[in-house]
Design a protein around this motif. Structure first.
Motif, PDB file in Angstrom:
ATOM      1  N   ASP A 152      -2.879 -22.338 -26.284  1.00 24.82           N
ATOM      2  CA  ASP A 152      -3.081 -22.371 -24.838  1.00 24.82           C
ATOM      3  C   ASP A 152      -2.078 -21.477 -24.114  1.00 24.82           C
ATOM      4  O   ASP A 152      -0.968 -21.236 -24.594  1.00 24.82           O
ATOM      5  CB  ASP A 152      -2.908 -23.803 -24.316  1.00 24.82           C
ATOM      6  CG  ASP A 152      -4.173 -24.636 -24.470  1.00 24.82           C
ATOM      7  OD1 ASP A 152      -5.151 -24.149 -25.087  1.00 24.82           O
ATOM      8  OD2 ASP A 152      -4.191 -25.791 -23.968  1.00 24.82           O
ATOM      9  N   SER A 153      -2.467 -21.080 -22.925  1.00 24.55           N
ATOM     10  CA  SER A 153      -1.582 -20.322 -22.057  1.00 24.55           C
ATOM     11  C   SER A 153      -0.353 -21.171 -21.696  1.00 24.55           C
ATOM     12  O   SER A 153      -0.480 -22.364 -21.437  1.00 24.55           O
ATOM     13  CB  SER A 153      -2.376 -19.962 -20.796  1.00 24.55           C
ATOM     14  OG  SER A 153      -1.563 -19.305 -19.889  1.00 24.55           O
ATOM     15  N   GLY A 154       0.809 -20.575 -21.750  1.00 25.06           N
ATOM     16  CA  GLY A 154       2.031 -21.270 -21.348  1.00 25.06           C
ATOM     17  C   GLY A 154       2.778 -21.986 -22.458  1.00 25.06           C
ATOM     18  O   GLY A 154       3.859 -22.535 -22.232  1.00 25.06           O
ATOM     19  N   VAL A 155       2.238 -21.992 -23.673  1.00 24.35           N
ATOM     20  CA  VAL A 155       2.913 -22.710 -24.767  1.00 24.35           C
ATOM     21  C   VAL A 155       4.132 -21.953 -25.295  1.00 24.35           C
ATOM     22  O   VAL A 155       4.979 -22.529 -25.991  1.00 24.35           O
ATOM     23  CB  VAL A 155       1.956 -23.050 -25.940  1.00 24.35           C
ATOM     24  CG1 VAL A 155       0.856 -23.992 -25.484  1.00 24.35           C
ATOM     25  CG2 VAL A 155       1.384 -21.799 -26.579  1.00 24.35           C
TER      26      VAL A 155
ATOM     27  N   CYS B  81       7.071 -15.649 -25.745  1.00 19.60           N
ATOM     28  CA  CYS B  81       8.507 -15.864 -25.992  1.00 19.60           C
ATOM     29  C   CYS B  81       8.816 -15.964 -27.483  1.00 19.60           C
ATOM     30  O   CYS B  81       9.841 -15.464 -27.948  1.00 19.60           O
ATOM     31  CB  CYS B  81       8.985 -17.118 -25.275  1.00 19.60           C
ATOM     32  SG  CYS B  81       8.990 -16.924 -23.483  1.00 19.60           S
TER      33      CYS B  81
ATOM     34  N   THR C 254       0.427 -12.734 -20.422  1.00 17.50           N
ATOM     35  CA  THR C 254      -0.158 -11.721 -21.286  1.00 17.50           C
ATOM     36  C   THR C 254      -1.581 -11.444 -20.828  1.00 17.50           C
ATOM     37  O   THR C 254      -2.335 -12.359 -20.539  1.00 17.50           O
ATOM     38  CB  THR C 254      -0.172 -12.241 -22.742  1.00 17.50           C
ATOM     39  OG1 THR C 254       1.131 -12.725 -23.048  1.00 17.50           O
ATOM     40  CG2 THR C 254      -0.577 -11.160 -23.715  1.00 17.50           C
TER      41      THR C 254
ATOM     42  N   ASN D 161       6.284 -25.679 -30.116  1.00 11.84           N
ATOM     43  CA  ASN D 161       7.372 -24.948 -29.448  1.00 11.84           C
ATOM     44  C   ASN D 161       8.004 -25.798 -28.333  1.00 11.84           C
ATOM     45  O   ASN D 161       7.462 -26.828 -27.952  1.00 11.84           O
ATOM     46  CB  ASN D 161       6.811 -23.639 -28.870  1.00 11.84           C
ATOM     47  CG  ASN D 161       7.901 -22.719 -28.354  1.00 11.84           C
ATOM     48  OD1 ASN D 161       8.981 -22.614 -28.934  1.00 11.84           O
ATOM     49  ND2 ASN D 161       7.620 -22.045 -27.232  1.00 11.84           N
ATOM     50  N   LYS D 162       9.131 -25.342 -27.842  1.00  6.54           N
ATOM     51  CA  LYS D 162       9.907 -25.958 -26.746  1.00  6.54           C
ATOM     52  C   LYS D 162      10.626 -27.232 -27.187  1.00  6.54           C
ATOM     53  O   LYS D 162      10.776 -28.185 -26.420  1.00  6.54           O
ATOM     54  CB  LYS D 162       9.041 -26.221 -25.492  1.00  6.54           C
ATOM     55  CG  LYS D 162       8.277 -24.972 -25.006  1.00  6.54           C
ATOM     56  CD  LYS D 162       7.766 -25.105 -23.597  1.00  6.54           C
ATOM     57  CE  LYS D 162       6.863 -23.919 -23.230  1.00  6.54           C
ATOM     58  NZ  LYS D 162       6.322 -23.987 -21.861  1.00  6.54           N
TER      59      LYS D 162
ATOM     60  N   SER E 108      12.017 -23.781 -31.087  1.00 13.15           N
ATOM     61  CA  SER E 108      12.223 -23.417 -29.691  1.00 13.15           C
ATOM     62  C   SER E 108      12.491 -21.929 -29.619  1.00 13.15           C
ATOM     63  O   SER E 108      13.402 -21.433 -30.277  1.00 13.15           O
ATOM     64  CB  SER E 108      13.417 -24.182 -29.112  1.00 13.15           C
ATOM     65  OG  SER E 108      13.854 -23.555 -27.912  1.00 13.15           O
TER      66      SER E 108
HETATM   67  P1  GDP Z   1       2.358 -17.856 -23.415  1.00 13.84           P
HETATM   68  O1  GDP Z   1       1.417 -17.937 -22.261  1.00 13.84           O
HETATM   69  O2  GDP Z   1       1.930 -18.773 -24.534  1.00 13.84           O
HETATM   70  O3  GDP Z   1       2.603 -16.464 -23.894  1.00 13.84           O
HETATM   71  O4  GDP Z   1       3.771 -18.447 -22.895  1.00 13.84           O
HETATM   72  P2  GDP Z   1       5.081 -17.650 -22.461  1.00 13.84           P
HETATM   73  O5  GDP Z   1       5.796 -17.123 -23.659  1.00 13.84           O
HETATM   74  O6  GDP Z   1       4.744 -16.683 -21.394  1.00 13.84           O
HETATM   75  O7  GDP Z   1       5.958 -18.860 -21.889  1.00 13.84           O
HETATM   76  C1  GDP Z   1       5.462 -19.695 -20.851  1.00 13.84           C
HETATM   77  C2  GDP Z   1       6.623 -20.370 -20.155  1.00 13.84           C
HETATM   78  O8  GDP Z   1       7.292 -21.247 -21.047  1.00 13.84           O
HETATM   79  C3  GDP Z   1       7.698 -19.405 -19.635  1.00 13.84           C
HETATM   80  O9  GDP Z   1       8.165 -19.898 -18.393  1.00 13.84           O
HETATM   81  C4  GDP Z   1       8.792 -19.475 -20.681  1.00 13.84           C
HETATM   82  O10 GDP Z   1      10.061 -19.201 -20.129  1.00 13.84           O
HETATM   83  C5  GDP Z   1       8.676 -20.922 -21.146  1.00 13.84           C
HETATM   84  N1  GDP Z   1       9.078 -21.092 -22.561  1.00 13.84           N
HETATM   85  C6  GDP Z   1       8.614 -20.416 -23.634  1.00 13.84           C
HETATM   86  N2  GDP Z   1       9.182 -20.843 -24.766  1.00 13.84           N
HETATM   87  C7  GDP Z   1      10.048 -21.823 -24.415  1.00 13.84           C
HETATM   88  C8  GDP Z   1      10.953 -22.687 -25.152  1.00 13.84           C
HETATM   89  O11 GDP Z   1      11.096 -22.630 -26.381  1.00 13.84           O
HETATM   90  N3  GDP Z   1      11.654 -23.600 -24.411  1.00 13.84           N
HETATM   91  C9  GDP Z   1      11.537 -23.687 -23.063  1.00 13.84           C
HETATM   92  N4  GDP Z   1      12.285 -24.614 -22.443  1.00 13.84           N
HETATM   93  N5  GDP Z   1      10.712 -22.911 -22.346  1.00 13.84           N
HETATM   94  C10 GDP Z   1       9.972 -21.985 -23.013  1.00 13.84           C
END
Ligand code: GDP
Ligand code: MG
Length: 177
Positions: free
Chosen positions: A18-21, A25, A42, A125-126, A155
């Protein structure tokens, strides 16, 4: 006479969820060794590459960081799955909905990689935000077992510790890819 240098093998990994996971990063952490200062959503697909050496042979690890937007996916999805060596499914441990979406991503993968025995792994993640976790390790492990995938919890932000100063007891991103 000198032989030409051996061709670098390319190992293509697609990162899905999903978006935001945290897909962007995670791939950034792996390729650049750090958490990105800022990320933008992305669009379509981003590529990140890193050359690693295994038993003296250079391997180019190519990460395909995908986006979930419907209108981009329809046209891109064939390319994602072409000649894939491994698939990484990502959910956010603080977002139960991102975990519940996994069967949809797994089914998409199954349809496109039909006939290919592609290694797949599951990444939560996170884990630096474990205090806010909505998906327990036990539940995730059961799901991973049911789908014959190894589970890694990690993370992208803080691979070694949690925001509250404790150990987050997670797998390091470098060890996953
Ligand atoms: P994508 O849509 O799956 O590519 O997600 P992104 O990599 O753009 O990350 C989405 C949001 O989650 C951003 O605000 C990141 O800073 C945050 N984020 C990504 N990875 C982590 C993590 O391991 N820990 C925390 N606390 N935040 C994260
Ligand atoms: Mg992204």
């Amino acid at each position: 006479s000198s032989l030409p240098p051996p061709r670098t093998r390319i190992f293509k990994i697609i990162v899905i969820g999903d978006s935001g996971v945290g897909k962007t990063c995670l791939t950034y952490r792996f390729c650049a060794g750090k958490f990105p200062d800022k990320t933008e959503a992305t669009i379509g697909v981003d590529f990140r590459e890193k050359v690693i050496e295994i038993d003296g042979e250079k391997i180019k690890v190519q990460l395909w960081d995908t986006a979930g937007q419907e209108r981009f996916r329809k046209s891109m999805v064939q390319h994602y799955y072409r000649n894939v060596h491994a698939v990484v499914f990502v959910y956010d441990v603080t977002n139960a909905a991102s975990f519940r979406s996994l069967p949809v991503w797994i089914e998409e993968c199954r349809q496109h990689a039909l006939g290919q025995e592609v290694p797949r792994i599951l990444v939560g993640n996170k884990c630096d935000l474990r205090h806010a976790a909505q998906v327990s390790t036990d539940v995730a492990q059961q799901f991973a077992d049911a789908h014959s995938m190894p589970l890694f919890e990690t993370s992208a932000k803080n691979p070694y510790g949690s925001d509250d100063g404790g150990r987050n007891n997670s797998d390091h991103v470098e060890a996953i890819f």
